[in-house]
Design an enzyme around this catalytic site. Sequence first.
Site, short mmCIF file in Angstrom:
data_model
loop_
_atom_site.label_atom_id
_atom_site.label_comp_id
_atom_site.label_asym_id
_atom_site.label_seq_id
_atom_site.Cartn_x
_atom_site.Cartn_y
_atom_site.Cartn_z
N GLU A 137 -6.66 4.59 7.96
CA GLU A 137 -6.49 6.02 7.68
C GLU A 137 -7.76 6.59 7.02
OE1 GLU A 137 -2.78 5.44 5.64
OE2 GLU A 137 -1.88 4.86 7.55
N GLY A 175 3.19 -1.17 4.28
CA GLY A 175 3.20 0.27 4.03
C GLY A 175 4.61 0.74 3.74
N GLY A 176 5.25 1.33 4.74
CA GLY A 176 6.58 1.94 4.57
C GLY A 176 7.59 1.10 3.81
N HIS A 201 -9.26 1.15 4.94
CA HIS A 201 -7.98 1.30 5.67
C HIS A 201 -8.21 2.19 6.89
CE1 HIS A 201 -3.89 2.43 6.64
NE2 HIS A 201 -3.52 1.34 6.00
N GLY A 251 2.88 2.13 10.84
CA GLY A 251 3.83 3.24 10.72
C GLY A 251 4.57 3.57 12.01
N ASN A 270 0.87 -1.18 0.00
CA ASN A 270 0.00 0.00 0.00
C ASN A 270 0.90 1.23 0.00
OD1 ASN A 270 -1.78 2.07 0.51
ND2 ASN A 270 -2.39 1.34 2.55
N TRP A 271 0.99 1.87 -1.15
CA TRP A 271 1.91 3.01 -1.29
C TRP A 271 1.41 4.26 -0.54
CZ3 TRP A 271 4.06 3.37 -7.00
CH2 TRP A 271 4.64 2.14 -7.35
N LYS A 272 0.13 4.25 -0.18
CA LYS A 272 -0.48 5.44 0.45
C LYS A 272 -0.25 6.66 -0.44
CE LYS A 272 -0.12 3.13 4.86
NZ LYS A 272 0.04 3.19 6.31
N SER A 325 3.85 -2.33 10.23
CA SER A 325 5.31 -2.39 10.40
C SER A 325 5.92 -3.72 9.95
CB SER A 325 5.70 -2.05 11.84
OG SER A 325 5.27 -0.73 12.16
N GLU A 353 -5.04 -5.09 10.49
CA GLU A 353 -3.99 -4.09 10.73
C GLU A 353 -4.25 -3.42 12.08
OE1 GLU A 353 -2.05 -2.72 6.79
OE2 GLU A 353 -3.79 -1.46 7.12
P1 13P Z 1 3.36 0.27 7.74
O1 13P Z 1 3.88 -1.00 7.09
O2 13P Z 1 4.08 1.50 7.29
O3 13P Z 1 3.23 0.14 9.20
O4 13P Z 1 1.86 0.47 7.16
C1 13P Z 1 0.97 -0.59 7.21
C2 13P Z 1 -0.24 -0.21 6.45
O5 13P Z 1 -0.98 0.66 6.85
C3 13P Z 1 -0.52 -0.91 5.19
O6 13P Z 1 -1.80 -0.66 4.74
#
Ligand code: 13P
Length: 249
Positions: free
Chosen positions: A96, A233-234, A94, A172, A9-11, A212, A166
Amino acid sequence: MRKKIIAGNWKMNNDIFQTTDLLNGLKEKISSSEHLVIVCPPFTSLVVAQQLLKNSPIKLGAQDVSLFDSGAYTGEISVGMLKAAGCSYVIVGHSERRQYHGETNEIINKKAKKVLDAGLIPIICIGETLDEREKGITDQILTTQTKGVLADFSNAEVEKSIIAYEPVWAIGTGKTATKEQAEESHQLIRKVISQMYSWATAEKVIIQYGGSVKSENAKELLSQPNIDGALVGGACLKADSFAAIITAV
Ligand code: 13P
């Protein structure tokens, strides 16, 4: 045996130029994989990603979708548009989106239905906050979320869907759930699905872990019996670190 699915997920990261660099790097490193690999770039990068991924096993997904098919919904993107842009998967709900855009289990359920009706696969996110975990109500929250997001799904629809667990406190933050914590939540989610449908159905559902995930912890997490993949994510923003997760599991 459930297939492992690793999605990135590149966000809100990477314009079309950065997308080109990242996907070219990724294609070199992942020319084949026993796992299913998905990238979910921002909307503006989908068309360029579709072109770049033409002869690659890497699949394309989006990060959100509108509840509506077309019309006066400024700023929204329909599932038909996503399909035409080459998406086979769509992340819905998600944390967010829940946090910054007020998305509820009911909205997420409707979005996931839209995705399924269009012949695409939803990656439906659930997970407790730190406050909820500390209050000891994680199971209750996950039960309510699972029932809410899957409400009125047919057997076939739930079997096609991907659930992403999640824990919000792990996103994050660098604080990954332990393999025991994650496995326990995945077991619970599968049990709730079995109560709504049957064990046979619950056994077919892919449940990814997100929060993470990196190459150092991916193998341990994904070797748990109920953890069928990762939503990253990251660590998916660099070809090296995303490929390292895929090859580690
Ligand atoms: P991180 O891997 O940066 O913690 O993010 C997870 C995420 O929200 C994937 O959708």
